[in-house]
Design a protein around this motif. Structure first.
Motif, PDB file in Angstrom:
ATOM      1  N   THR A 171       0.857  -1.190   0.000  1.00 37.84           N
ATOM      2  CA  THR A 171       0.000   0.000   0.000  1.00 37.84           C
ATOM      3  C   THR A 171       0.894   1.241   0.000  1.00 37.84           C
ATOM      4  O   THR A 171       0.631   2.227  -0.696  1.00 37.84           O
ATOM      5  CB  THR A 171      -0.944  -0.014   1.225  1.00 37.84           C
ATOM      6  OG1 THR A 171      -1.512  -1.322   1.333  1.00 37.84           O
ATOM      7  CG2 THR A 171      -2.049   1.002   1.081  1.00 37.84           C
ATOM      8  N   HIS A 185      -7.095   0.333   1.119  1.00 41.07           N
ATOM      9  CA  HIS A 185      -7.439  -0.692   0.131  1.00 41.07           C
ATOM     10  C   HIS A 185      -8.737  -1.402   0.498  1.00 41.07           C
ATOM     11  O   HIS A 185      -9.544  -0.876   1.275  1.00 41.07           O
ATOM     12  CB  HIS A 185      -6.259  -1.634  -0.093  1.00 41.07           C
ATOM     13  CG  HIS A 185      -5.831  -2.440   1.106  1.00 41.07           C
ATOM     14  ND1 HIS A 185      -6.682  -2.811   2.118  1.00 41.07           N
ATOM     15  CD2 HIS A 185      -4.628  -2.959   1.453  1.00 41.07           C
ATOM     16  CE1 HIS A 185      -6.043  -3.527   3.019  1.00 41.07           C
ATOM     17  NE2 HIS A 185      -4.774  -3.619   2.645  1.00 41.07           N
ATOM     18  N   SER A 194      -4.055  -9.157   3.346  1.00 35.54           N
ATOM     19  CA  SER A 194      -3.374 -10.425   3.624  1.00 35.54           C
ATOM     20  C   SER A 194      -4.207 -11.276   4.585  1.00 35.54           C
ATOM     21  O   SER A 194      -4.207 -12.499   4.503  1.00 35.54           O
ATOM     22  CB  SER A 194      -1.995 -10.155   4.223  1.00 35.54           C
ATOM     23  OG  SER A 194      -2.097  -9.181   5.245  1.00 35.54           O
TER      24      SER A 194
HETATM   25  N1  ASP Z   1      -0.593  -5.778   1.996  1.00 37.51           N
HETATM   26  C1  ASP Z   1      -0.941  -5.450   3.321  1.00 37.51           C
HETATM   27  C2  ASP Z   1      -2.235  -6.061   3.653  1.00 37.51           C
HETATM   28  O1  ASP Z   1      -2.201  -7.145   4.052  1.00 37.51           O
HETATM   29  C3  ASP Z   1      -0.885  -4.063   3.736  1.00 37.51           C
HETATM   30  C4  ASP Z   1       0.390  -3.361   3.501  1.00 37.51           C
HETATM   31  O2  ASP Z   1       1.368  -3.527   4.239  1.00 37.51           O
HETATM   32  O3  ASP Z   1       0.391  -2.568   2.585  1.00 37.51           O
HETATM   33  O4  ASP Z   1      -3.270  -5.451   3.590  1.00 37.51           O
END
Ligand code: ASP
Length: 325
Positions: free
Chosen positions: A43, A93, A163
């Protein structure tokens, strides 16, 4: 009484004038873009690219502030409570939608406390593991996990993170609960995956592509209906036998509710411009994603998407029965 109504008229006139006047000059100082996860993660990567391009267009720095923790809800709360003047925005997100069901109590109202600015990108996720994980394909990974459910650890960025959602779909699909290890973002989680302190993770290609290509971690599948051009050899979860692990992580920009409409429009126009820049297009493609079409980077399209996504994920989460306080 008469005096009161005169004062009210005067105040309204000031209020009406403040909107357009503010939008004409906005921004006159740096804008803070809150990323609700730790620095160095997916993000954060998306936000920094967008912020760089928006800074050029707005003529003021767009500064990233990482407020990680509690699956993105702490960062969202920070923006919900910020002044509604366009100087504090949020790049979040899909977790913005899933948290609305996952949390029994949130420190903000998902639909009531934010003004949507526009969608940014839909990012595929990948199922990955530390490089000496004893399996070479998704079938082997599932077999190993089912045989060793209390030995295999699954990293995530807390309840409400993408995740977490993807890990929840995976555990549902293989009917095996795993021990999860929460981080403030998958940036730090990736460090531990590379170091072998944690076993598996599901994370956006914007965080995993470089590590997969560099051989620092193993990749098993991508969670979108189609393969990604930047990782052409990686099968989809459908091809690899787990079709229900299907998710793309959409990102969007928000301002606090009450931000003048003209300011939201200015931010949205700037976001749209950023998404059309060569830098963003090229970097996104290298990271396995692409900017959304221009008509989705608008306040209205984003608001409709957020609502639809809350509805879409609610029954899935309810079925899984995962909740946080
Ligand atoms: N990708 C991560 C998630 O699990 C968040 C992040 O560190 O950007 O939402």
């Amino acid at each position: 009484m008469r005096f009161k109504s005169i004062a009210l008229v005067a105040l309204t006139a000031v209020g009406l004038a403040a909107g357009p006047a503010m939008a004409q000059t906005y921004p006159t100082r740096p804008v803070t873009m809150v990323v609700p996860f730790a620095a160095g993660g997916p993000t954060d990567t998306v936000a920094r690219l967008i912020a760089q391009e928006m800074s050029g267009d707005l003529g003021q720095q767009v500064i990233i502030e990482n407020v990680g923790g509690a699956g993105g809800t702490l960062g969202a709360a920070r923006v919900a409570k910020a002044d509604a003047d366009g100087y504090t925005v949020l790049l979040h997100h899909i977790g913005m939608a899933t948290s609305a069901t996952l949390y029994r109590k949130l420190p903000y109202d998902t639909l009531g406390d934010f003004a949507t600015v526009g969608l940014v990108t839909d990012v595929p996720m990948t199922i990955v593991a530390k490089k000496d994980f004893p399996a070479d394909d998704l079938k082997g990974l599932v077999e190993h996990v089912k045989k060793n459910p209390d030995k295999v650890t699954l990293a995530n960025a807390g309840v409400g993170a993408a995740s977490h959602l993807c890990g929840m779909l995976l555990q549902e699909a293989i009917e095996t609960p795993l021990t999860t290890v929460p981080y403030k973002g998958t940036g730090p989680a990736m460090n531990d995956l590379v170091g072998g302190q944690v076993d598996i993770m599901c994370d956006q290609t914007t965080n995993t592509t470089g590590q997969i290509k560099g051989g620092a971690i193993k990749a098993f599948a991508v969670t979108t209906p189609d393969r990604v051009a930047s990782l052409p050899d990686l099968p989809t979860t459908k091809e690899a036998g787990l079709p229900s692990v299907s998710v793309a992580v959409w990102h969007g920009v928000y301002a606090p509710k009450g931000t003048p409409e003209a300011v939201v429009k200015r931010l949205s126009a700037s976001l749209q411009k950023a998404l059309q820049s060569d830098l963003v297009k090229t970097r996104f493609a290298e990271l396995g994603t692409a900017p959304v079409a221009q008509d989705r980077a608008t306040p209205a399209a984003h608001a409709a998407h957020l609502k639809a996504e809350i509805e879409r994920w609610r029954p899935v989460i309810q079925k899984a029965g995962v909740y946080a306080d």
